[in-house]
Design an enzyme around this catalytic site. Sequence first.
Site, PDB file in Angstrom:
ATOM      1  N   ASN A  64       1.035  -1.246   0.026  1.00  0.00           N
ATOM      2  CA  ASN A  64       0.132  -0.057  -0.008  1.00  0.00           C
ATOM      3  C   ASN A  64       0.986   1.140   0.200  1.00  0.00           C
ATOM      4  OD1 ASN A  64      -2.377  -1.359   0.047  1.00  0.00           O
ATOM      5  ND2 ASN A  64      -2.413  -1.671   2.237  1.00  0.00           N
ATOM      6  N   GLU A 123      -7.913  -3.438  -3.149  1.00  0.00           N
ATOM      7  CA  GLU A 123      -8.038  -2.681  -2.093  1.00  0.00           C
ATOM      8  C   GLU A 123      -7.699  -1.255  -2.138  1.00  0.00           C
ATOM      9  OE1 GLU A 123      -5.731  -4.984   0.862  1.00  0.00           O
ATOM     10  OE2 GLU A 123      -7.436  -6.296   1.156  1.00  0.00           O
ATOM     11  N   ARG A 138       1.379  -8.095  -8.052  1.00  0.00           N
ATOM     12  CA  ARG A 138       0.963  -8.962  -7.304  1.00  0.00           C
ATOM     13  C   ARG A 138      -0.494  -9.037  -8.025  1.00  0.00           C
ATOM     14  NH1 ARG A 138      -0.546  -6.840  -2.175  1.00  0.00           N
ATOM     15  NH2 ARG A 138       0.060  -8.807  -0.958  1.00  0.00           N
ATOM     16  N   LYS A 152      -0.401 -15.121  -3.702  1.00  0.00           N
ATOM     17  CA  LYS A 152      -0.344 -15.486  -2.337  1.00  0.00           C
ATOM     18  C   LYS A 152      -0.524 -17.145  -2.511  1.00  0.00           C
ATOM     19  CE  LYS A 152      -2.205 -11.356  -0.191  1.00  0.00           C
ATOM     20  NZ  LYS A 152      -2.909 -10.590   0.942  1.00  0.00           N
ATOM     21  N   ASP A 171      -6.417 -15.233   1.642  1.00  0.00           N
ATOM     22  CA  ASP A 171      -5.521 -14.302   2.290  1.00  0.00           C
ATOM     23  C   ASP A 171      -4.915 -14.665   3.272  1.00  0.00           C
ATOM     24  OD1 ASP A 171      -4.410 -11.994   2.758  1.00  0.00           O
ATOM     25  OD2 ASP A 171      -6.150 -10.652   3.329  1.00  0.00           O
ATOM     26  N   GLU A 185      -0.500 -12.238  10.655  1.00  0.00           N
ATOM     27  CA  GLU A 185      -1.552 -11.501  10.406  1.00  0.00           C
ATOM     28  C   GLU A 185      -2.724 -12.304  11.070  1.00  0.00           C
ATOM     29  OE1 GLU A 185      -2.509  -9.787   6.721  1.00  0.00           O
ATOM     30  OE2 GLU A 185      -4.432  -8.851   7.523  1.00  0.00           O
ATOM     31  N   HIS A 245     -11.009 -17.014   7.452  1.00  0.00           N
ATOM     32  CA  HIS A 245     -11.545 -15.587   7.546  1.00  0.00           C
ATOM     33  C   HIS A 245     -12.480 -15.348   8.532  1.00  0.00           C
ATOM     34  CE1 HIS A 245     -11.027 -11.727   6.139  1.00  0.00           C
ATOM     35  NE2 HIS A 245     -10.220 -11.814   5.041  1.00  0.00           N
TER      36      HIS A 245
END
Length: 738
Positions: free
Chosen positions: A224, A305, A338, A394, A399, A427, A555
Site C-alpha cells: 500500500n 483494496e 501482485r 499469495k 488471504d 496477521e 477468515h
Amino acid sequence: MRKSIFTFLILFSCILVKGDDGYKLWLGYQKLNEPVLLKQYNEAISGIVAKGQSATLKIAEDELRLALEIMLQKKIPGLNIPANNAILLGTPENSNEIRKLLLSGDLKLGNEGFIIKSHKINNINTIIIAANKDIGVLYGVFAFIQLIQTHQPIGKLSIINVPKIKNRVLNHWDNLNRSVERGYAGISIWNWHTLPGYIDQRYIDYARANASIGINGTVLTNVNANSQVLTPAYLVKVKALADVFRPYGIKVYLTAKFSAPIEIGGLKTADPLNDDVIRWWKNKCREIYSIIPDFGGFLVKANSEGQPGPQGYGKTHADGANMFADALQPYGGIVMWRAFVYDVRVQKEEEHFTEGSVGAHTQTIASNDRFKQAYNEFKPLDGQFKKNVLVQVKNGPIDFQPREPFSPLFGAMPKTPLMMEFQITQEYLGQSTTLAYLAPMFKECLDSDTYSNGKGSTVAKVIDGTLDEHAISGIAGVANIGNDRNWTGHLFGQANWYAFGRLAWNYDLPAEAIADEWIRRTFNNNNHFIKPVKKIMLASRAAVVNYMTPLGLNHIMATSHHYGPGPWVSNAGRADWNPVYYHKADSVGIGFNRTESGSNALAQYAPEVQQQWGNINACDYKYLLWFHHVPWNQKINTGRTLWDELCYRYNSGVDTVRWMQHTWNALDKQVDRERHQHVKMLLGIQEQEAIWWRNSCLLYFQTFSQMPFPPGFEKPDKDLSYYQSLKFPFAPGIGGNL
Ligand code: GCW
C-alpha cells in the site's frame, strides 16, 4: 581488590538475570563445551586463507573468524598460503587451487551456489569453501558455521549447494512514518528520518542475518505504497540502505505506486499506455539506477483494496506491468506484479446485502466468490507479460489464512513466471502473542500437486521455474521484523523468518530439519531441550488451525485488525470482508459450497484436484468447509458428526496449547531465564486466546446447529454476548498514516 570483586559480582548477577534478549538471532555464537568435539574441530581447523579483496569476501572471512574464535576458543590466524588444516576461501578468479577444483567437476554452481570440500593441496589437508562469485563464498561460510553450530562432523566434507529459486525476497509492509502494516514487533527498522546520515547497526545485522539464510532481496516499503519514496529526498536514503546490503548479496526493491506520475510527477494521468507516463517512469528508472546501479526493481499492488492501477484507465494488469518492465529492462530490473486482487465490481452487485440476511447473501455471491477472482483476472493474461515480469501470487486463494488450499493460479499460467508470496508475519495466526511455527504451512503449499502438467507438478516446481522452463523465479515472504529488541516480537517468530529463508533456498528441506537447526543455532545442542522444543514447534501451527479455523473454516477473525475471533461480523463495508461470507453457517450446516452446485471455484483446479476435494464424503477434513456446505449432523470421514468434530477440534487446539505450555515450563533449567520467561508468558497469553477462540466460535456456531456440546468438553464460562462485546481499538498492525 574489593572493588573488582564487587564489579565481578554485579556483572555475574547481570548475566544471570539478563540472560539473552534474542537480538543475536541464530548467530549468537557460543563457546563449545564438549571436549571431544572441541578437540576434533581444533585439530581440523588451523587458520583461514582468504583470497580476494572484495567487501563480500572480507565479510566472509571476518564472520568465519568471529564464529570460530568464539566457538573454538582460540585465535584463528589469517594465512597467506594454505597450511595444514587451513580453510581456503575464494573464487576461481583469485585462487588457482579453486579454479582447478571448480573445473574438475560439472558443478553448476551458478552465481550463488557454493562448494565446501575437504581437499588436499600438495598433500596438505585443507577445507575449501569456494564459489563462482564472492556471494557464494559468503553463503558457503555461513553453511560451514552452521555445521559447527549444530555439532556436525567436518572430517570429510563434500557439500555442493545451489539455491533452487533465484529471487528470495522479504516484503516489508513498512510505511515511511515507521508504522508497519500487519507488523507486531514494534515499529519499522528503517528510520527514514535519520537516513542517510545515520546507519543503524541494525541495518548491518539485518543484512548479515538475511545473508546467513540466503535471502537476496528486500522490498523496503509497503505494497500500500507511498510515492514519496520515489522522490530524490528519499532515494538517497534508499541508496544508503542499498550500500549497506550490497556486500551481503541483498538487492533493494521499492513498491511503486501506480499514481506516482500524478502525485509526484505533476502529470494529469497515470495511464500505462500514455507517452508522458511511459517517459516519466523511464526517467524515474534512469534516475534510480544512476544512484543505485544494482536496484532490484518494483513490487506493485494495483487495482486492489483501493490501490490505483491500469484498470482505472481501461487497461489490463499486463499493460500496467509491461510499462514498468520496459522501463526497468535496460538495467536488468524486474517487476513483481501482485495477483492479490478481488474485483471492485462485486461491491456494486451486492449492494442489497444487509446484516443478518445470510440466506439471500449466499445466493448472491455464489457466482462472484472472492476465491475465484484472482484467477479470473489473471489467467486470461497468461502469455501477455514481458520477460522481466513475475506475477506474485499469495499461497492461497483468499488471504494468508492458517490453512488454505493452494491458489488455483499455480499451474494455471504456464507462460508466466509465478512468484510465491507467503506471509511470515502472523496477521491471521495470532500475531506476535502466538507461537506458530510456519514451515509446515509453507511446505504444505509448496508440496501440493497442481497436476497442471501431470502428476508431480508441485507448486514448488511451478515457482522455481522448472515445470514451465522460466528463466526467472521468485519467492517472497511478508516480513515479521520490527524494531523490538528480539526483531520479531515473539522469539519463535525468528524461526519463521529463518524457515522462510531456508525453504526459499531449498524447498525440499523438511520442516523438522529446519526446526532442529534453528533450535541448535538459537539455543543449544542439548537433546533434552531440542526434542521437546521441536515437538512444540511441529505441533504449533496445527494447534492454531484447530482452535481458530478447523476443518477448513477461514477468515472468521475480527475485522480490520484481525485479532481474535469475529465469526458473527456481518456489517463490514463489502460482503467479502465479512466472516459470515466465509463460513455461511445456517440452520442446515456450515461451509462454502464451491462445487458445481455452488460457486464452482473448484473448476479452477486440474481435474485430479477437483476429484480430491470435490466429493463431500472423500474430501480431506482439512479442506472440507473450504469446498462444502456440510450439514451439522452429517457423519464426516473422521467418524464423527460435523458438529462433534468441530467441538473436538476446537478443544484439541486448546489442549495442545496447554501441552505446549507445560512442556516449555519444564525446560526452565535448559535455557536462560530471560528467554524462558518471555516464551512462558506469551504461552500463557496464547492459552487464554485459544480458550477465547474456542468458546466464542462454538457458542456462536451453536446458535445455528442447536446441538449440545459433546460430553467431556470444558463448558464456556462466559456467554456469547460477552465475547461479542470485546473490542480492541488499539490492536497493533493496522499501519495507517501512509
Ligand atoms: O492480508 C491483507 C491485509 C492487508 C494487506 C493486503 C495485501 C498490505 O489485511 O493489510 O495490505 O492483504 O496483501 O495487499
